[in-house]
Design a protein around this motif. Structure first.
Motif, PDB file in Angstrom:
ATOM      1  N   ASP A 115       0.856  -1.189   0.000  1.00  0.00           N
ATOM      2  CA  ASP A 115       0.000   0.000   0.000  1.00  0.00           C
ATOM      3  C   ASP A 115       0.892   1.239   0.000  1.00  0.00           C
ATOM      4  N   ALA A 116       0.636   2.175  -0.939  1.00  0.00           N
ATOM      5  CA  ALA A 116       1.486   3.357  -1.066  1.00  0.00           C
ATOM      6  C   ALA A 116       1.369   4.287   0.134  1.00  0.00           C
ATOM      7  N   ILE A 117       0.280   4.211   0.891  1.00  0.00           N
ATOM      8  CA  ILE A 117       0.074   5.092   2.048  1.00  0.00           C
ATOM      9  C   ILE A 117       0.633   4.465   3.321  1.00  0.00           C
ATOM     10  N   THR A 118       0.282   3.216   3.562  1.00  0.00           N
ATOM     11  CA  THR A 118       0.648   2.582   4.833  1.00  0.00           C
ATOM     12  C   THR A 118       1.911   1.719   4.735  1.00  0.00           C
ATOM     13  N   GLY A 142       2.132 -10.331   0.312  1.00  0.00           N
ATOM     14  CA  GLY A 142       2.272  -9.362  -0.772  1.00  0.00           C
ATOM     15  C   GLY A 142       3.261  -9.750  -1.849  1.00  0.00           C
ATOM     16  N   THR A 143       3.912 -10.905  -1.731  1.00  0.00           N
ATOM     17  CA  THR A 143       4.902 -11.303  -2.731  1.00  0.00           C
ATOM     18  C   THR A 143       4.240 -12.013  -3.911  1.00  0.00           C
ATOM     19  N   TYR A 164      -7.972  -0.018  -5.554  1.00  0.00           N
ATOM     20  CA  TYR A 164      -6.655   0.593  -5.735  1.00  0.00           C
ATOM     21  C   TYR A 164      -6.513   1.057  -7.188  1.00  0.00           C
ATOM     22  N   GLN A 165      -5.697   2.097  -7.394  1.00  0.00           N
ATOM     23  CA  GLN A 165      -5.380   2.539  -8.753  1.00  0.00           C
ATOM     24  C   GLN A 165      -4.488   1.496  -9.417  1.00  0.00           C
ATOM     25  N   ASP A 166      -4.853   1.129 -10.657  1.00  0.00           N
ATOM     26  CA  ASP A 166      -4.015   0.164 -11.372  1.00  0.00           C
ATOM     27  C   ASP A 166      -2.739   0.849 -11.858  1.00  0.00           C
ATOM     28  N   LEU A 183       0.806   0.534  -4.645  1.00  0.00           N
ATOM     29  CA  LEU A 183      -0.512   0.827  -5.195  1.00  0.00           C
ATOM     30  C   LEU A 183      -1.203   1.845  -4.306  1.00  0.00           C
ATOM     31  N   ARG A 184      -1.827   2.839  -4.957  1.00  0.00           N
ATOM     32  CA  ARG A 184      -2.487   3.908  -4.208  1.00  0.00           C
ATOM     33  C   ARG A 184      -3.990   3.607  -4.106  1.00  0.00           C
ATOM     34  N   PRO A 185      -4.579   3.694  -2.906  1.00  0.00           N
ATOM     35  CA  PRO A 185      -6.003   3.370  -2.730  1.00  0.00           C
ATOM     36  C   PRO A 185      -6.916   4.310  -3.516  1.00  0.00           C
ATOM     37  N   GLN A 186      -8.054   3.754  -3.975  1.00  0.00           N
ATOM     38  CA  GLN A 186      -9.113   4.546  -4.576  1.00  0.00           C
ATOM     39  C   GLN A 186     -10.414   3.749  -4.474  1.00  0.00           C
TER      40      GLN A 186
END
Length: 526
Positions: A115-118, A142-143, A164-166, A183-186
């Motif tokens: 996750d790009a935020i956490t 996550g692997t 998440y944004q692709d 990946l950034r959430p959306q």
């Protein structure tokens, strides 16, 4: 070898055409003395797409060109020339360079998605190669690991996860290990087609996860499969449309734009345009337009337009065209066209013709129902007690719509000098239907027998009746009128001749055991 070469050329040509179909957005743009990379970036800003490409393969010539209301595919082809292909993956447009001669092999790519935020690892992320759709899911930590084909020592991977944004990454042979992707959430919209029961039953768990994750626009010319997701499109088959699909047992695809043949079952998540043939069943989650043939059942959750033929049953949300079934046709909403069945036809609203043993429609004001029994809330369903010049006591059932209805009748005269019984069927029409009175005409064919014995051969009374009716209440009326009888009798045995002589004692015309006379009828309807 020659045949294989021709097939390869056809495959490449169709593939290129299908890729261009996703690039139909029209733009007006001008480039003045700029290089190709700057032009591509300006086109990206104007179109709203994210572009993925390798700038090393772009032409180096200066560009001065103007385009007015041209598709993005046309502009890209004109700017870059031959040797490039374009694919849509989520919000990305991928530009790939395909020179005439290129080296093909594969690489084993390993990495991790967070996750790009956490910074927390994300499980069940779809990682797939954009050309051959080789796909993998990330593990709980996550692997991921995927073997992907390469062109010119590069491969392109798409990474997608619901909510998440692709993203799309280009990987060289030197970068294939220990890649960490963010990946950034959306907020994502759910795919309504995945709510269908038969899709949930027939897709495996991995395919379900990929379908939720990936927003994919892909049309492939040819697909072969043994079972759902066990075919050339793999676990991403629910995201791919096909031009030709051959399923040895059963197949599952996003949609069809051509011809599909299945040994047992064909399943389309979305729509069908073309010809779909199955040994047992066709299952479609959205619209059908074309020809659909199944040995047993066709099930379409939305509208079906064209010719639908099922050995046992057809079922659609709405329908236009022709439905033919051995036993049962079902349309939940509006039917515009013909429903033909050996058993039952059902439509929510009929704007066409139903032909079957039993026809049912909630609303049939603009339709015609032809069958033994026809039932509609807005139609005619009347039970009558009748007296006529041949049989004293008769029971008639009239069903259908007022402009055309079916008649079933049975009657008997148990007493008097002419005891007989008979039964018949026919059709009628209320030409005039007012609030208190009505006028119509009916034609029936009746078979008559003496009450004391059976007569073989033809003993047929064909009737044409005019009826004038008055309505006391909604379900109580009286009608009466003259009847023209045409009687045919083919039994030549002397002992049966007297039965013929009983009927129509004052004929208008007579000869060769046939006679014509005028009688009457009067009936009370409920």
């Amino acid at each position: 070898m020659r045949t294989q070469l021709i097939c390869l050329l056809i495959f490449i040509t169709i593939s290129k055409a299908m890729s261009q179909q996703a690039l139909e957005q029209k733009l007006s743009i001008e480039f003045v003395e700029t290089d190709s990379q700057t032009a591509i970036n300006e086109l990206m800003q104007a179109s709203g797409w994210k572009f993925s490409y390798n700038p090393d393969f772009l032409p180096e010539l200066p560009i001065t060109k103007s385009y007015s209301d041209k598709t993005m595919g046309y502009i890209l082809n004109d700017l870059l020339g031959d040797g490039f292909q374009y694919k849509i993956r989520g919000s990305y447009l991928i530009i790939q360079h395909f020179p005439v001669q290129h080296e093909k092999k594969s690489m084993n790519v390993k990495g991790r998605v967070v996750d790009a935020i956490t910074g927390v690892e994300i499980p069940d992320v779809s990682v797939y190669e954009v050309n051959h759709l080789t796909a993998s899911l990330t593990r709980q930590d996550g692997t991921y690991e995927i073997t992907a084909p390469t062109i010119n020592k590069f491969t392109v991977l798409a990474i997608s996860k619901e909510n998440y944004q692709d993203t799309v990454i280009r990987i060289s042979e030197l970068e294939q290990n220990a890649l960490t992707l963010e990946l950034r959430p959306q907020t994502s919209k759910p795919d309504s087609n995945d709510d269908s029961r038969f899709f949930k039953l027939l897709k495996n768990k991995e395919a379900k996860k990929h379908n939720r994750n990936i927003s994919l626009q892909e049309v492939r010319p040819v697909q072969f499969s043994l079972l759902p997701v066990a075919g050339t499109n793999g676990v991403l088959s629910g995201k791919v449309a096909n031009n030709f699909s051959l399923n040895l047992v059963a197949g599952y695809s996003h949609s069809l734009r051509g011809v599909e043949i299945g040994g047992a079952v064909n399943i389309e998540k979305a729509d069908v345009k073309g010809v779909q043939i199955a040994g047992a069943s066709n299952l479609v989650g959205s619209r059908v337009k074309g020809v659909q043939i199944a040995g047993a059942t066709n099930t379409n959750l939305n509208e079906a337009s064209g010719v639908i033929i099922g050995g046992a049953m057809n079922s659609s949300g709405a329908a236009k065209g022709v439905q033919i079934a051995g036993a049962y046709n079902y349309v939940k909403y509006k039917m515009e066209g013909w429903q033909v069945s050996g058993g039952i036809n059902y439509a929510g609203e009929l704007k066409g013709v139903q032909l079957g043993m039993v026809n049912i429609a909630k609303k049939a004001d603009q339709g015609v129902m032809i069958g033994v029994l026809n039932i509609s809330k807005t139609g005619l369903l009347r039970l009558e007690l009748e007296n006529n010049d041949l049989t004293q006591y008769n029971l008639n059932l009239k069903s259908g719509v007022y402009k055309f209805y079916s008649i079933l009748s049975a009657g008997i005269s148990p007493c008097g000098s002419n005891p007989l019984w008979g039964y018949g069927m026919g059709f009628g029409s209320q030409i005039l239907n007012k609030e208190k009175y009505y006028f119509g005409a009916e034609t029936t064919v009746n078979t008559l027998f003496p009450l004391e014995r059976h007569i073989s051969g033809v003993t047929q009374d064909q009737r044409l009746a005019l009826l004038f009716g008055y309505k006391f209440f909604e379900h109580l009326s009286i009608n009466a009128g003259p009847v023209l009888h045409y009687y045919i009798f083919t039994n030549k045995q002397p002992q049966n001749q007297e039965f013929y002589d009983r009927l129509g004692s004052r004929p208008l015309a007579e000869g060769n055991n046939q006679k014509l006379w005028i009688g009457y009828r009067v009936a009370i309807g409920f």
